[in-house]
Write a protein that holds these residues in place. Structure first.
Motif, PDB file in Angstrom:
ATOM      1  N   GLU A 186       0.820  -1.202   0.000  1.00 38.42           N
ATOM      2  CA  GLU A 186       0.000   0.000   0.000  1.00 38.42           C
ATOM      3  C   GLU A 186       0.865   1.267   0.000  1.00 38.42           C
ATOM      4  OE1 GLU A 186      -2.220  -3.431   1.138  1.00 38.42           O
ATOM      5  OE2 GLU A 186      -0.469  -2.601   2.157  1.00 38.42           O
ATOM      6  N   ALA A 187       1.967   1.240   0.717  1.00 44.11           N
ATOM      7  CA  ALA A 187       2.876   2.392   0.744  1.00 44.11           C
ATOM      8  C   ALA A 187       3.520   2.584  -0.633  1.00 44.11           C
ATOM      9  CB  ALA A 187       3.952   2.206   1.811  1.00 44.11           C
ATOM     10  N   ILE A 188       3.896   1.492  -1.281  1.00 46.68           N
ATOM     11  CA  ILE A 188       4.467   1.590  -2.635  1.00 46.68           C
ATOM     12  C   ILE A 188       3.425   2.162  -3.584  1.00 46.68           C
ATOM     13  CG2 ILE A 188       5.498   0.349  -4.575  1.00 46.68           C
ATOM     14  CD1 ILE A 188       6.445  -1.766  -2.525  1.00 46.68           C
ATOM     15  N   THR A 189       2.205   1.632  -3.501  1.00 44.08           N
ATOM     16  CA  THR A 189       1.119   2.093  -4.371  1.00 44.08           C
ATOM     17  C   THR A 189       0.839   3.575  -4.163  1.00 44.08           C
ATOM     18  OG1 THR A 189       0.134  -0.111  -4.361  1.00 44.08           O
ATOM     19  CG2 THR A 189      -1.286   1.691  -5.030  1.00 44.08           C
ATOM     20  N   ALA A 190       0.854   4.022  -2.921  1.00 39.74           N
ATOM     21  CA  ALA A 190       0.627   5.442  -2.634  1.00 39.74           C
ATOM     22  C   ALA A 190       1.706   6.309  -3.272  1.00 39.74           C
ATOM     23  CB  ALA A 190       0.574   5.677  -1.125  1.00 39.74           C
ATOM     24  N   ALA A 191       2.927   5.793  -3.350  1.00 42.44           N
ATOM     25  CA  ALA A 191       4.042   6.562  -3.908  1.00 42.44           C
ATOM     26  C   ALA A 191       4.077   6.525  -5.431  1.00 42.44           C
ATOM     27  CB  ALA A 191       5.365   6.030  -3.355  1.00 42.44           C
ATOM     28  N   VAL A 192       3.826   5.350  -6.025  1.00 46.53           N
ATOM     29  CA  VAL A 192       4.045   5.202  -7.469  1.00 46.53           C
ATOM     30  C   VAL A 192       2.785   4.918  -8.272  1.00 46.53           C
ATOM     31  CG1 VAL A 192       6.412   4.444  -7.085  1.00 46.53           C
ATOM     32  CG2 VAL A 192       4.626   2.735  -7.426  1.00 46.53           C
ATOM     33  N   GLY A 193       1.665   4.647  -7.607  1.00 44.57           N
ATOM     34  CA  GLY A 193       0.423   4.399  -8.324  1.00 44.57           C
ATOM     35  C   GLY A 193       0.076   2.927  -8.429  1.00 44.57           C
ATOM     36  N   GLN A 194      -1.030   2.670  -9.109  1.00 47.07           N
ATOM     37  CA  GLN A 194      -1.562   1.307  -9.213  1.00 47.07           C
ATOM     38  C   GLN A 194      -0.620   0.345  -9.921  1.00 47.07           C
ATOM     39  OE1 GLN A 194      -4.309   0.021  -7.695  1.00 47.07           O
ATOM     40  NE2 GLN A 194      -4.290   2.002  -6.688  1.00 47.07           N
ATOM     41  N   ASN A 195       0.251   0.840 -10.777  1.00 44.23           N
ATOM     42  CA  ASN A 195       1.221  -0.025 -11.466  1.00 44.23           C
ATOM     43  C   ASN A 195       2.497  -0.151 -10.625  1.00 44.23           C
ATOM     44  OD1 ASN A 195      -0.499  -0.417 -13.678  1.00 44.23           O
ATOM     45  ND2 ASN A 195       0.203   1.478 -14.614  1.00 44.23           N
ATOM     46  N   TRP A 196       2.311  -0.465  -9.347  1.00 50.45           N
ATOM     47  CA  TRP A 196       3.424  -0.511  -8.397  1.00 50.45           C
ATOM     48  C   TRP A 196       4.458  -1.576  -8.740  1.00 50.45           C
ATOM     49  CZ3 TRP A 196       4.341  -5.003  -5.722  1.00 50.45           C
ATOM     50  CH2 TRP A 196       3.308  -5.942  -5.718  1.00 50.45           C
ATOM     51  N   ASN A 197       4.091  -2.529  -9.583  1.00 47.74           N
ATOM     52  CA  ASN A 197       5.033  -3.599  -9.944  1.00 47.74           C
ATOM     53  C   ASN A 197       5.801  -3.269 -11.224  1.00 47.74           C
ATOM     54  OD1 ASN A 197       2.774  -3.834 -11.503  1.00 47.74           O
ATOM     55  ND2 ASN A 197       2.626  -6.042 -11.377  1.00 47.74           N
ATOM     56  N   GLN A 198       5.804  -2.001 -11.613  1.00 50.94           N
ATOM     57  CA  GLN A 198       6.572  -1.542 -12.767  1.00 50.94           C
ATOM     58  C   GLN A 198       7.596  -0.495 -12.315  1.00 50.94           C
ATOM     59  OE1 GLN A 198       3.897  -0.182 -15.805  1.00 50.94           O
ATOM     60  NE2 GLN A 198       2.795  -2.119 -15.889  1.00 50.94           N
ATOM     61  N   SER A 199       8.671  -0.392 -13.074  1.00 49.17           N
ATOM     62  CA  SER A 199       9.715   0.584 -12.753  1.00 49.17           C
ATOM     63  C   SER A 199       9.200   2.004 -12.896  1.00 49.17           C
ATOM     64  CB  SER A 199      10.913   0.391 -13.690  1.00 49.17           C
ATOM     65  OG  SER A 199      11.462  -0.899 -13.530  1.00 49.17           O
ATOM     66  N   VAL A 200       9.751   2.888 -12.083  1.00 48.66           N
ATOM     67  CA  VAL A 200       9.404   4.306 -12.112  1.00 48.66           C
ATOM     68  C   VAL A 200      10.668   5.088 -12.465  1.00 48.66           C
ATOM     69  CG1 VAL A 200       8.645   6.259 -10.705  1.00 48.66           C
ATOM     70  CG2 VAL A 200       7.623   4.003 -10.366  1.00 48.66           C
ATOM     71  N   TYR A 201      10.529   5.999 -13.404  1.00 54.17           N
ATOM     72  CA  TYR A 201      11.670   6.819 -13.820  1.00 54.17           C
ATOM     73  C   TYR A 201      11.339   8.288 -13.657  1.00 54.17           C
ATOM     74  CZ  TYR A 201      13.305   2.488 -15.920  1.00 54.17           C
ATOM     75  OH  TYR A 201      13.710   1.196 -16.107  1.00 54.17           O
ATOM     76  N   MET A 202      12.333   9.065 -13.298  1.00 57.82           N
ATOM     77  CA  MET A 202      12.194  10.508 -13.141  1.00 57.82           C
ATOM     78  C   MET A 202      12.882  11.188 -14.333  1.00 57.82           C
ATOM     79  SD  MET A 202      10.757  10.884 -10.172  1.00 57.82           S
ATOM     80  CE  MET A 202      10.053   9.400  -9.513  1.00 57.82           C
ATOM     81  N   GLY A 203      12.279  12.272 -14.809  1.00 52.87           N
ATOM     82  CA  GLY A 203      12.894  13.033 -15.899  1.00 52.87           C
ATOM     83  C   GLY A 203      13.189  12.146 -17.093  1.00 52.87           C
ATOM     84  N   ASP A 204      14.426  12.220 -17.592  1.00 49.35           N
ATOM     85  CA  ASP A 204      14.822  11.454 -18.777  1.00 49.35           C
ATOM     86  C   ASP A 204      15.565  10.160 -18.423  1.00 49.35           C
ATOM     87  OD1 ASP A 204      17.206  12.528 -17.852  1.00 49.35           O
ATOM     88  OD2 ASP A 204      17.887  13.210 -19.823  1.00 49.35           O
ATOM     89  N   GLU A 205      15.430   9.682 -17.191  1.00 49.51           N
ATOM     90  CA  GLU A 205      16.159   8.474 -16.773  1.00 49.51           C
ATOM     91  C   GLU A 205      15.902   7.281 -17.689  1.00 49.51           C
ATOM     92  OE1 GLU A 205      16.441   9.057 -11.925  1.00 49.51           O
ATOM     93  OE2 GLU A 205      14.809   7.874 -12.782  1.00 49.51           O
ATOM     94  N   GLU A 206      14.647   7.062 -18.061  1.00 50.53           N
ATOM     95  CA  GLU A 206      14.315   5.871 -18.844  1.00 50.53           C
ATOM     96  C   GLU A 206      15.065   5.822 -20.176  1.00 50.53           C
ATOM     97  OE1 GLU A 206      10.437   3.202 -20.041  1.00 50.53           O
ATOM     98  OE2 GLU A 206      10.131   5.298 -19.535  1.00 50.53           O
ATOM     99  N   ALA A 207      15.340   6.972 -20.778  1.00 48.59           N
ATOM    100  CA  ALA A 207      16.062   7.023 -22.056  1.00 48.59           C
ATOM    101  C   ALA A 207      17.514   6.578 -21.914  1.00 48.59           C
ATOM    102  CB  ALA A 207      16.005   8.442 -22.625  1.00 48.59           C
ATOM    103  N   LEU A 208      18.024   6.511 -20.696  1.00 48.02           N
ATOM    104  CA  LEU A 208      19.410   6.104 -20.455  1.00 48.02           C
ATOM    105  C   LEU A 208      19.543   4.606 -20.210  1.00 48.02           C
ATOM    106  CD1 LEU A 208      20.367   9.013 -18.019  1.00 48.02           C
ATOM    107  CD2 LEU A 208      20.772   8.897 -20.493  1.00 48.02           C
ATOM    108  N   ILE A 209      18.414   3.899 -20.105  1.00 47.67           N
ATOM    109  CA  ILE A 209      18.406   2.487 -19.712  1.00 47.67           C
ATOM    110  C   ILE A 209      18.287   1.559 -20.909  1.00 47.67           C
ATOM    111  CG2 ILE A 209      17.027   0.736 -18.486  1.00 47.67           C
ATOM    112  CD1 ILE A 209      18.682   2.415 -16.640  1.00 47.67           C
ATOM    113  N   GLU A 210      19.238   0.644 -21.001  1.00 50.36           N
ATOM    114  CA  GLU A 210      19.237  -0.384 -22.052  1.00 50.36           C
ATOM    115  C   GLU A 210      18.297  -1.526 -21.686  1.00 50.36           C
ATOM    116  OE1 GLU A 210      22.615  -3.458 -23.498  1.00 50.36           O
ATOM    117  OE2 GLU A 210      23.156  -1.328 -23.624  1.00 50.36           O
ATOM    118  N   SER A 211      18.341  -1.949 -20.422  1.00 50.42           N
ATOM    119  CA  SER A 211      17.451  -3.018 -19.938  1.00 50.42           C
ATOM    120  C   SER A 211      17.306  -2.861 -18.427  1.00 50.42           C
ATOM    121  CB  SER A 211      18.008  -4.402 -20.277  1.00 50.42           C
ATOM    122  OG  SER A 211      19.238  -4.621 -19.625  1.00 50.42           O
TER     123      SER A 211
END
Length: 98
Positions: free
Chosen positions: A63-88
């Motif tokens: 519930e604490a994770i869900t409150a922080a990141v939303g209903q898709n709590w089992n998916q990665s969360v990225y800030m800004g352009d972080e996701e564009a830097l990730i290969e996998s």
């Protein structure tokens, strides 16, 4: 308690950008989250030659994770352009036990 472990392999040459983004975006955001017990960012050891970073977080509950990141709590969360830097990446959750 829930242990949330993120592992992300950064595109070659982007390691310093990734670490900067984590330090300036992700960590300040994490520090503000209610229900986050602890977090530990990890970077590759120089001698390993790896480009994989990790973040181990301890949360009070799903519930604490869900409150922080939303209903898709089992998916990665990225800030800004972080996701564009990730290969996998991968994300796993575990129940903490004595």
């Amino acid at each position: 308690m829930i242990m949330r472990i993120y592992r992300g392999t950064v595109f070659a040459g982007k390691e310093h950008l990734w670490q900067d983004r984590v330090e300036t975006l992700s960590i300040p955001w994490l520090r503000k989250q209610i229900g986050l017990v602890a977090f530990y960012p990890g970077k590759p050891m120089v001698e390993s030659g790896s480009r994989t970073f990790c973040m181990c977080m301890i949360w009070e509950s799903v519930e604490a994770i869900t409150a922080a990141v939303g209903q898709n709590w089992n998916q990665s969360v990225y800030m800004g352009d972080e996701e564009a830097l990730i290969e996998s990446s991968s994300l796993e959750h575990f129940e903490v036990y004595p």
